[in-house]
Design a protein around this motif. Structure first.
Motif, PDB file in Angstrom:
ATOM      1  N   ALA A 455       1.241  -1.221   0.290  1.00  0.00           N
ATOM      2  CA  ALA A 455       0.292  -0.524   0.213  1.00  0.00           C
ATOM      3  C   ALA A 455       0.868   1.386  -0.218  1.00  0.00           C
ATOM      4  O   ALA A 455       1.409   1.471   0.389  1.00  0.00           O
ATOM      5  CB  ALA A 455      -1.172   0.039   1.356  1.00  0.00           C
ATOM      6  N   GLY A 456       0.404   2.085  -0.692  1.00  0.00           N
ATOM      7  CA  GLY A 456       1.529   3.128  -0.682  1.00  0.00           C
ATOM      8  C   GLY A 456       1.844   3.674  -2.316  1.00  0.00           C
ATOM      9  O   GLY A 456       2.196   4.594  -1.585  1.00  0.00           O
ATOM     10  N   LEU A 457       2.827   2.882  -2.812  1.00  0.00           N
ATOM     11  CA  LEU A 457       2.799   2.467  -4.113  1.00  0.00           C
ATOM     12  C   LEU A 457       2.163   3.262  -5.320  1.00  0.00           C
ATOM     13  O   LEU A 457       1.035   3.672  -5.148  1.00  0.00           O
ATOM     14  CB  LEU A 457       3.130   0.793  -4.419  1.00  0.00           C
ATOM     15  CG  LEU A 457       4.497   0.353  -3.785  1.00  0.00           C
ATOM     16  CD1 LEU A 457       4.371  -0.842  -4.762  1.00  0.00           C
ATOM     17  CD2 LEU A 457       5.636   1.055  -4.076  1.00  0.00           C
ATOM     18  N   SER A 475      -4.887  -1.199  -0.578  1.00  0.00           N
ATOM     19  CA  SER A 475      -5.055  -1.644  -0.360  1.00  0.00           C
ATOM     20  C   SER A 475      -4.415  -3.544  -1.169  1.00  0.00           C
ATOM     21  O   SER A 475      -4.901  -3.969  -2.210  1.00  0.00           O
ATOM     22  CB  SER A 475      -6.191  -2.217   0.273  1.00  0.00           C
ATOM     23  OG  SER A 475      -7.355  -2.779  -1.419  1.00  0.00           O
ATOM     24  N   LEU A 476      -3.770  -4.031  -0.352  1.00  0.00           N
ATOM     25  CA  LEU A 476      -3.568  -5.538  -0.771  1.00  0.00           C
ATOM     26  C   LEU A 476      -4.684  -6.526   0.248  1.00  0.00           C
ATOM     27  O   LEU A 476      -4.092  -6.806   1.342  1.00  0.00           O
ATOM     28  CB  LEU A 476      -2.543  -6.144  -0.598  1.00  0.00           C
ATOM     29  CG  LEU A 476      -1.587  -5.252  -1.940  1.00  0.00           C
ATOM     30  CD1 LEU A 476       0.078  -5.514  -1.749  1.00  0.00           C
ATOM     31  CD2 LEU A 476      -1.795  -5.488  -3.360  1.00  0.00           C
ATOM     32  N   GLY A 477      -5.516  -7.707  -0.853  1.00  0.00           N
ATOM     33  CA  GLY A 477      -6.194  -8.346  -0.503  1.00  0.00           C
ATOM     34  C   GLY A 477      -5.815 -10.069   0.055  1.00  0.00           C
ATOM     35  O   GLY A 477      -4.194  -9.863  -0.351  1.00  0.00           O
ATOM     36  N   GLY A 478      -5.914 -10.983   0.747  1.00  0.00           N
ATOM     37  CA  GLY A 478      -5.894 -12.266   0.226  1.00  0.00           C
ATOM     38  C   GLY A 478      -6.690 -13.277  -0.485  1.00  0.00           C
ATOM     39  O   GLY A 478      -6.770 -12.464  -1.583  1.00  0.00           O
ATOM     40  N   THR A 490      -6.353   3.802  -6.153  1.00  0.00           N
ATOM     41  CA  THR A 490      -7.287   5.309  -6.320  1.00  0.00           C
ATOM     42  C   THR A 490      -6.551   5.949  -6.878  1.00  0.00           C
ATOM     43  O   THR A 490      -5.862   6.391  -6.921  1.00  0.00           O
ATOM     44  CB  THR A 490      -7.303   5.055  -4.592  1.00  0.00           C
ATOM     45  OG1 THR A 490      -8.038   4.717  -3.490  1.00  0.00           O
ATOM     46  CG2 THR A 490      -8.515   6.467  -4.413  1.00  0.00           C
ATOM     47  N   PRO A 491      -7.819   6.281  -8.278  1.00  0.00           N
ATOM     48  CA  PRO A 491      -6.966   7.842  -8.503  1.00  0.00           C
ATOM     49  C   PRO A 491      -6.888   8.512  -7.698  1.00  0.00           C
ATOM     50  O   PRO A 491      -7.862   9.263  -6.458  1.00  0.00           O
ATOM     51  CB  PRO A 491      -8.186   8.000  -9.480  1.00  0.00           C
ATOM     52  CG  PRO A 491      -9.061   6.749  -9.753  1.00  0.00           C
ATOM     53  CD  PRO A 491      -8.930   5.751  -8.181  1.00  0.00           C
ATOM     54  N   ALA A 492      -6.025   9.701  -7.862  1.00  0.00           N
ATOM     55  CA  ALA A 492      -5.526  10.306  -7.224  1.00  0.00           C
ATOM     56  C   ALA A 492      -6.262  12.469  -7.419  1.00  0.00           C
ATOM     57  O   ALA A 492      -6.885  12.614  -6.871  1.00  0.00           O
ATOM     58  CB  ALA A 492      -4.190  11.312  -7.880  1.00  0.00           C
ATOM     59  N   SER A 493      -7.276  11.458  -8.656  1.00  0.00           N
ATOM     60  CA  SER A 493      -8.926  12.676  -9.206  1.00  0.00           C
ATOM     61  C   SER A 493      -9.733  12.044  -9.977  1.00  0.00           C
ATOM     62  O   SER A 493      -9.627  11.175 -10.479  1.00  0.00           O
ATOM     63  CB  SER A 493      -7.787  14.017  -9.930  1.00  0.00           C
ATOM     64  OG  SER A 493      -9.022  14.641 -10.779  1.00  0.00           O
ATOM     65  N   MET A 494     -10.691  12.834  -9.794  1.00  0.00           N
ATOM     66  CA  MET A 494     -11.972  11.599 -10.580  1.00  0.00           C
ATOM     67  C   MET A 494     -12.520  12.718 -11.425  1.00  0.00           C
ATOM     68  O   MET A 494     -13.631  11.927 -11.684  1.00  0.00           O
ATOM     69  CB  MET A 494     -13.185  11.966  -8.321  1.00  0.00           C
ATOM     70  CG  MET A 494     -12.027  11.257  -7.505  1.00  0.00           C
ATOM     71  SD  MET A 494     -12.301   9.445  -8.262  1.00  0.00           S
ATOM     72  CE  MET A 494     -11.550   8.886  -6.365  1.00  0.00           C
ATOM     73  N   ILE A 511       7.446  -0.359  -8.399  1.00  0.00           N
ATOM     74  CA  ILE A 511       7.841  -0.849  -7.100  1.00  0.00           C
ATOM     75  C   ILE A 511       9.453  -0.273  -7.140  1.00  0.00           C
ATOM     76  O   ILE A 511      10.180  -0.199  -6.149  1.00  0.00           O
ATOM     77  CB  ILE A 511       7.797  -2.287  -7.889  1.00  0.00           C
ATOM     78  CG1 ILE A 511       8.146  -2.451  -8.666  1.00  0.00           C
ATOM     79  CG2 ILE A 511       6.145  -2.301  -7.015  1.00  0.00           C
ATOM     80  CD1 ILE A 511       8.256  -4.231  -8.606  1.00  0.00           C
ATOM     81  N   GLY A 512       9.915   0.387  -8.441  1.00  0.00           N
ATOM     82  CA  GLY A 512      11.165   0.940  -8.434  1.00  0.00           C
ATOM     83  C   GLY A 512      11.674   1.335  -9.545  1.00  0.00           C
ATOM     84  O   GLY A 512      11.080   1.234 -10.271  1.00  0.00           O
TER      85      GLY A 512
END
Length: 577
Positions: A455-457, A475-478, A490-494, A511-512
């Protein structure tokens, strides 16, 4: 007959046909040597790629769908209104934004309101109800401007706030049904009837000849007790009686008179002691000249006799001591008399109480022997039972909030995304799905790729039309049944996304990345030797190479960052076949 021109053309055509046939046969026919040469493999050569200098970004690609976030199925917690009749939607839920206090739908003509809260509606909120759901309702009413306490108790003030809220929106708060009102009236009539029966039986008991004198005796004993208690109270309120006060005042007056007498005697003694007595002189002789005044050096006579004055002082002191002693004696006698009086009055109170107890016991025994006693006891029990039933019913009687008339949602405003019930249908299942007013991308990746995410990437969302919107992994689920891991971005702008709801999108999650341009080679060009060190083969001349030791860094999209004795443009080998 053919002309010469025609013969020439015919000859040329034949020649061309023969020549073409010969060429075709010649191409199909090969010698064994030619055939072997054609099948011989090409000479081995190196496959190389140039070293590049550029920024390297590692990404994970997620295929997903752009949709409204936080879907939440909504169901009613119970009946709407006070009746258990069939619950039928008279106004279906509509798509759109839900705000606090809004009407989501109507069932049997009654409203279903939406409030913000995390505690789900699970019961009828009735007068006297306590709990977190009641406090949650009270806070919602307060946010909407209706005065209500936040005690967690559904009291009269909260019921009044609920009634005002309903009226403001054109509805009437749920009052007791006709059946409940009839039941309440029946219970009140039962209490009144039991009171009347008890009064009648008591009157019949009290009118007995053996009971009436005892009642009079009890009344007199209670009156005597009241008078005795009042007399004791009055005696405690005053220090002494009027006679005792008079004696004390007389003794105090005597003390003051003795003090004045002693003071006067002491003053007279002091004057006598301070003034000396002059010596006597002889009168003039008839034959001599008149006597002259004593000279300045004349001496005084003997001191005055003060024994009488001293005796008076001593007697005055004795009289003062006697007066003070008499005052103390009078006060002690007054205190003793007060204590005796209080003791006597307290005894009178005890005697009066004993008389009351005796009279009550005699009356009680007389009533026990009365044939009406059983009727009175039964009437008293019936009255107690009727009052208990009325009190139990009244605790939940009044304005109520039925369980189906309020829906608490975790967050408002929300978006009613998909109604699941239509007008006229029975409400016996989920009525709608609500979402947040923001968009998210829902997708999934395999477990190996999911280990690289968190989360946060930062992410880049690309629509089918080529529009790119920045976003963030939230979020990441199982793992699901297929082993995939759900991912939410989540988009930064709607802005501009409303028309794309439900459309497939491609998300690239970073991721990098290198913070500058670095040397990059294909990952296939790097070989790890037996000593654990990474090396690449650099072409130095046609079909000639040398090994260069490198250190690897970030890898992405089949390329890897390297550092070592390399420069942009060097050709590294990725295939020696």
């Amino acid at each position: 007959m053919r002309t010469p021109r025609g013969k020439l053309l015919l000859v040329l055509a034949v020649v061309l046909v023969v020549a073409g046939t010969g060429w075709g046969v010649g191409t199909l026919l090969r010698s064994p040597a030619d055939e072997a040469a054609a099948r011989k493999p090409p000479e081995p050569s190196l496959v190389t790629v140039a070293v590049e200098r550029r920024e390297l970004v590692a990404t994970v690609v997620v295929s997903g769908t752009l949709e409204y976030g936080s879907p939440y199925p909504v169901s009613l917690a119970g009946v709407v209104g006070g009746s258990e009749t069939a619950q039928r939607a008279t106004r279906a839920p509509r798509r759109g934004t839900l705000t606090e206090g809004a009407v989501m739908m109507e069932v049997n003509g009654r409203p279903v309101f939406v409030f913000s809260g995390t505690v789900p509606m699970h019961r009828s909120i009735v007068p006297g109800a306590k709990g977190a759901d009641v406090r949650q309702l009270q806070k919602a009413l307060r946010r909407l401007g209706y005065r209500a306490p936040a005690t967690g108790v559904f009291d009269q003030a909260t019921a009044a706030a609920v009634s005002r809220f309903y009226a403001k929106r054109g509805y009437e708060a749920q009052r007791p049904t006709l059946e409940l009102r009839q039941r309440h009236d029946d219970l009140r009539r039962a209490v009144r009837t039991a009171q009347e029966v008890l009064a009648t039986e008591r009157k019949a008991l009290d009118q007995g000849r053996d009971v009436l004198p005892l009642k009079v005796r009890l009344a007199n004993a209670r009156q005597d007790l009241g008078e005795a208690e009042q007399a004791l109270k009055s005696a405690r309120a005053q220090d002494h009686t009027a006679g005792d006060e008079a004696e004390v005042e007389a003794a105090e007056s005597a003390v003051r008179a003795a003090e004045e007498k002693l003071l006067a005697a002491r003053q007279e003694l002091a004057r006598a002691t301070a003034t000396p007595t002059p010596a006597p002189t002889l009168g003039p002789s008839p034959t001599t000249e008149p006597a002259t005044a004593p000279t300045a050096g004349a001496t005084a006579g003997p001191p005055a006799d003060t024994r009488l004055l001293e005796l008076r002082v001593a007697n005055a002191g004795a009289d003062l001591a006697a007066a003070r002693s008499a005052l103390e004696r009078v006060r002690e006698e007054a205190d003793t008399a007060r204590a005796r009086r209080l003791t006597e009055l307290a005894k009178n109170v005890r005697v009066a109480r004993e008389a009351v107890v005796t009279a009550e016991q005699a009356l009680r025994q007389a009533r026990q022997l009365s044939p009406v006693k059983l009727k009175v006891a039964n009437a008293r029990s019936d009255l107690a039972a009727a009052r208990a039933l009325l009190a139990e019913f009244s605790r939940t009687y009044g304005t109520v909030v039925p369980p189906g008339e309020v829906v608490f949602l975790p967050r408002l405003p929300a978006r009613l995304h998909k109604p699941t019930v239509k007008a006229g249908e029975l409400v016996d299942r989920s009525i709608a799905t609500v979402t947040s007013s923001t968009f998210v991308v829902s997708g999934s990746v395999d477990a190996a790729e999911a280990e690289r995410l968190k989360a946060g990437l930062n992410a880049s969302i690309e629509t089918e039309a080529g529009k790119i919107v920045p976003g963030t992994v939230t979020s990441l689920g199982g793992r699901d049944a297929k082993g995939a891991v759900p991912v939410t971005i989540t988009p930064a702008s709607m802005k501009g996304l409303k028309k794309l709801a439900g459309a497939p999108v491609t998300v690239r999650v970073t991721i990098g990345a290198t913070d500058r341009e670095v040397l990059v080679v294909p990952a296939a060009a790097v070989v790890t030797a037996a000593d654990g060190k990474a090396r690449v083969q650099v072409e130095t001349a046609p079909d000639r190479t040398k090994e260069v030791e490198v250190r690897t860094g970030l890898s992405a999209d089949g390329a890897v960052e390297v550092t070592g004795d390399l420069k942009p443009g060097d050709m590294v080998v990725i295939n020696s076949a």
